[in-house]
Design a protein around this motif. Structure first.
Motif, short mmCIF file in Angstrom:
data_model
loop_
_atom_site.label_atom_id
_atom_site.label_comp_id
_atom_site.label_asym_id
_atom_site.label_seq_id
_atom_site.Cartn_x
_atom_site.Cartn_y
_atom_site.Cartn_z
N TYR A 170 0.83 -1.21 0.00
CA TYR A 170 0.00 0.00 0.00
C TYR A 170 0.87 1.26 0.00
CZ TYR A 170 -3.79 -3.22 1.00
OH TYR A 170 -4.70 -4.26 0.91
N PRO A 171 0.41 2.32 -0.64
CA PRO A 171 1.23 3.53 -0.77
C PRO A 171 1.38 4.29 0.55
CG PRO A 171 -0.96 3.91 -1.67
CD PRO A 171 -0.88 2.45 -1.34
N PRO A 172 2.46 5.04 0.69
CA PRO A 172 2.68 5.80 1.92
C PRO A 172 1.92 7.12 1.90
CG PRO A 172 4.50 6.17 0.42
CD PRO A 172 3.58 5.18 -0.26
N ALA A 173 1.71 7.66 3.08
CA ALA A 173 1.13 9.00 3.24
C ALA A 173 2.08 9.82 4.10
CB ALA A 173 -0.24 8.92 3.88
N ASP A 174 1.96 11.12 4.01
CA ASP A 174 2.82 12.01 4.79
C ASP A 174 2.28 12.09 6.21
OD1 ASP A 174 4.33 14.08 5.87
OD2 ASP A 174 4.45 15.16 3.97
N THR A 175 2.81 11.26 7.08
CA THR A 175 2.30 11.16 8.45
C THR A 175 2.67 12.37 9.31
OG1 THR A 175 4.25 9.83 9.01
CG2 THR A 175 2.23 8.65 8.44
N THR A 233 -5.44 -0.37 9.02
CA THR A 233 -4.93 -1.72 9.22
C THR A 233 -3.52 -1.89 8.64
OG1 THR A 233 -5.96 -2.50 7.17
CG2 THR A 233 -7.26 -2.69 9.20
N TYR A 234 -2.88 -0.79 8.22
CA TYR A 234 -1.49 -0.86 7.74
C TYR A 234 -0.74 0.35 8.25
CZ TYR A 234 -1.43 2.78 4.03
OH TYR A 234 -1.42 3.96 3.33
N ASN A 235 0.58 0.27 8.18
CA ASN A 235 1.44 1.37 8.60
C ASN A 235 1.64 2.29 7.40
OD1 ASN A 235 3.48 3.11 9.37
ND2 ASN A 235 4.71 1.55 10.39
N PRO A 236 1.09 3.51 7.41
CA PRO A 236 1.16 4.38 6.22
C PRO A 236 2.44 5.19 6.12
CG PRO A 236 -0.12 5.46 7.92
CD PRO A 236 0.29 4.13 8.50
N SER A 237 3.41 4.97 7.00
CA SER A 237 4.62 5.78 6.98
C SER A 237 5.48 5.46 5.76
CB SER A 237 5.44 5.55 8.26
OG SER A 237 6.02 4.26 8.24
N LEU A 238 6.23 6.45 5.33
CA LEU A 238 7.14 6.28 4.20
C LEU A 238 8.22 5.26 4.55
CD1 LEU A 238 8.28 6.98 1.43
CD2 LEU A 238 9.37 9.00 2.44
N GLN A 239 8.68 5.26 5.78
CA GLN A 239 9.71 4.33 6.20
C GLN A 239 9.27 2.89 6.02
OE1 GLN A 239 10.80 4.52 10.34
NE2 GLN A 239 12.65 3.31 10.07
N ALA A 240 8.05 2.58 6.46
CA ALA A 240 7.53 1.21 6.33
C ALA A 240 7.40 0.82 4.85
CB ALA A 240 6.18 1.09 7.03
N HIS A 241 6.92 1.75 4.04
CA HIS A 241 6.78 1.47 2.60
C HIS A 241 8.14 1.25 1.96
CE1 HIS A 241 4.80 1.70 -1.36
NE2 HIS A 241 5.92 2.28 -1.74
N PHE A 242 9.11 2.06 2.34
CA PHE A 242 10.44 1.99 1.74
C PHE A 242 11.12 0.67 2.08
CE2 PHE A 242 14.99 3.41 1.49
CZ PHE A 242 15.00 3.60 0.12
N ILE A 243 10.89 0.18 3.29
CA ILE A 243 11.45 -1.13 3.67
C ILE A 243 10.91 -2.22 2.76
CG2 ILE A 243 11.40 -2.89 5.49
CD1 ILE A 243 11.56 -0.57 7.53
N ALA A 244 9.61 -2.16 2.45
CA ALA A 244 9.00 -3.15 1.55
C ALA A 244 9.56 -3.02 0.14
CB ALA A 244 7.48 -2.96 1.53
N LEU A 245 9.79 -1.80 -0.32
CA LEU A 245 10.38 -1.57 -1.64
C LEU A 245 11.80 -2.13 -1.71
CD1 LEU A 245 10.30 -0.22 -4.47
CD2 LEU A 245 11.18 1.85 -3.38
N GLN A 246 12.59 -1.89 -0.66
CA GLN A 246 13.94 -2.43 -0.62
C GLN A 246 13.95 -3.94 -0.69
OE1 GLN A 246 15.09 -0.28 3.03
NE2 GLN A 246 16.84 0.52 1.89
N ALA A 247 13.00 -4.57 0.01
CA ALA A 247 12.91 -6.02 -0.03
C ALA A 247 12.61 -6.52 -1.44
CB ALA A 247 11.83 -6.51 0.94
N MET A 248 11.74 -5.80 -2.16
CA MET A 248 11.44 -6.17 -3.54
C MET A 248 12.66 -6.02 -4.43
SD MET A 248 7.56 -4.77 -4.25
CE MET A 248 7.64 -5.35 -5.97
N LEU A 249 13.42 -4.94 -4.23
CA LEU A 249 14.64 -4.72 -5.04
C LEU A 249 15.64 -5.82 -4.80
CD1 LEU A 249 15.24 -0.86 -4.81
CD2 LEU A 249 14.92 -2.18 -6.90
#
Length: 355
Positions: free
Chosen positions: A166-171, A336-352
């Protein structure tokens, strides 16, 4: 983390959701002291994010405007580094990660049939381009489970190639305000205390479901107002006010009692998440992608196919406002998810790392 990473985007400038998402990724990579190559047809050099990138101009000055998206990927491949990982935030082939924020077949299937021959032909070209984008990508990030289903069912993309993130939001930018601050903002906008104000952010009223909302608001005797932020209204309407284009959306979210959307097609809809983070519950059509990440604390949901459910949702929202319990003090409890950019970026790094 791979050293050579690039992002493709049509324009590196203020725009829609995918442009904002690109800026999010740039900030995240920059925080790790990583300078990212950006392929785009235009750069806004005044943006603070511009200083954090290595800009690579895709020159389309002599390409007809309608054809530019179709030539972009060919131009990019000519100047792409051999050992470069590409994150595609626009229609580009051979991406290591293709970011899917919506599919054109999904859009076509949920909107009114196109009668214009040229537009029907353009739809076919775009859908064909989608297929090559998805087929040549090593991995696809779908910004909702709705997107994952469309990729799999409409385009035949193998499920193992699709990852729902899910996409991040500016928390930090979107956060609740005190009752005193909210009262001051409402006074500036002319919102009455006895009115339940439903914020409708929209630059495309047809797709966002304005007609369905207007049918209700112009006929109801409830003490409600539909506050439209974005594109102009076709004419003055009962219980509907026009705010025009607003730059300070966090302020508007806080001032409103609810944010409402009735979109015909909304692959995710970050508006809902931003509203919740601002302490304002939502009233959303249940076909909107972001409903996937919301629980009962988030607000009220209705079906576009049954107008009575919209009336019921609004009546419940008004009742909650009148009890003065409608604002959220802990917004993350409604998600039901963590909308922070940090959490999203960790998932992106895992995909890379996986590709």
């Amino acid at each position: 983390m791979t050293e050579n990473i690039a992002i493709s985007i049509n324009r590196f400038s203020r725009g829609g959701g995918m442009e904002s998402y690109t800026f999010d990724l740039v900030r995240a990579f920059s925080a790790q002291n990583h300078r990212i190559r950006i392929y785009a047809t235009k750069f806004d050099t005044t943006l603070p994010e511009y200083a954090q990138i290595d800009p690579q101009l895709i020159n389309q000055k002599h390409t007809p405007k309608k054809l530019r998206p179709f030539f972009f990927t060919h131009q990019l491949q000519k100047c792409r580094l051999a050992n470069e990982r590409l994150i595609a935030c626009n229609p580009s082939d051979h991406a290591d990660i293709f970011i899917c924020g919506g599919t054109h077949l999904g859009h076509v299937n949920n909107m009114a049939p196109q009668t214009n021959l040229m537009k029907r032909l353009l739809d076919r070209f775009i859908i064909h381009r989608n297929r090559t984008n998805y087929r040549t990508a090593k991995s696809i990030m779908a910004h909702s489970a709705l997107m994952a289903r469309e990729l799999n069912e409409l385009y035949g993309v193998p499920s193992e190639k699709i990852h729902v993130v899910y996409p991040p939001a500016d928390t930090e930018r979107f956060s609740p305000a005190s009752p005193e601050e909210i009262a001051a903002i409402r006074a500036r906008y002319g919102f009455k205390d006895y009115e339940t104000v439903f914020l409708f952010p929209s630059t495309g009223h047809k797709r966002k479901g304005f007609d369905m909302l207007a049918d209700f608001f112009t006929q109801t005797d409830l003490p409600v107002k539909l506050a439209v932020a974005g594109s102009p209204l076709p004419r003055p309407m009962k219980n509907i006010i026009e705010l025009g284009f607003c730059k300070n959306m966090p302020e508007l979210y806080r001032a409103a009692d609810y944010t409402i959307m009735a979109s015909l097609y909304e692959p995710f809809g970050l508006v809902g998440v931003e509203s919740l983070l601002s302490g304002t519950r939502v009233v959303l059509a249940d076909n909107i992608g972001s409903v996937e990440v919301m629980n009962d604390k988030a607000g009220f949901f209705f079906s576009r196919t049954n107008p009575e459910t919209l009336a019921d949702a609004i009546q419940k929202a008004v009742a909650l406002k009148e009890s003065d319990k409608h604002k959220l003090t802990n917004p993350t409890e409604a998600l039901t998810y963590n909308p922070s950019l940090q959490a999203h970026f960790i998932a992106l790094q895992a995909m890379l790392e996986a590709v």
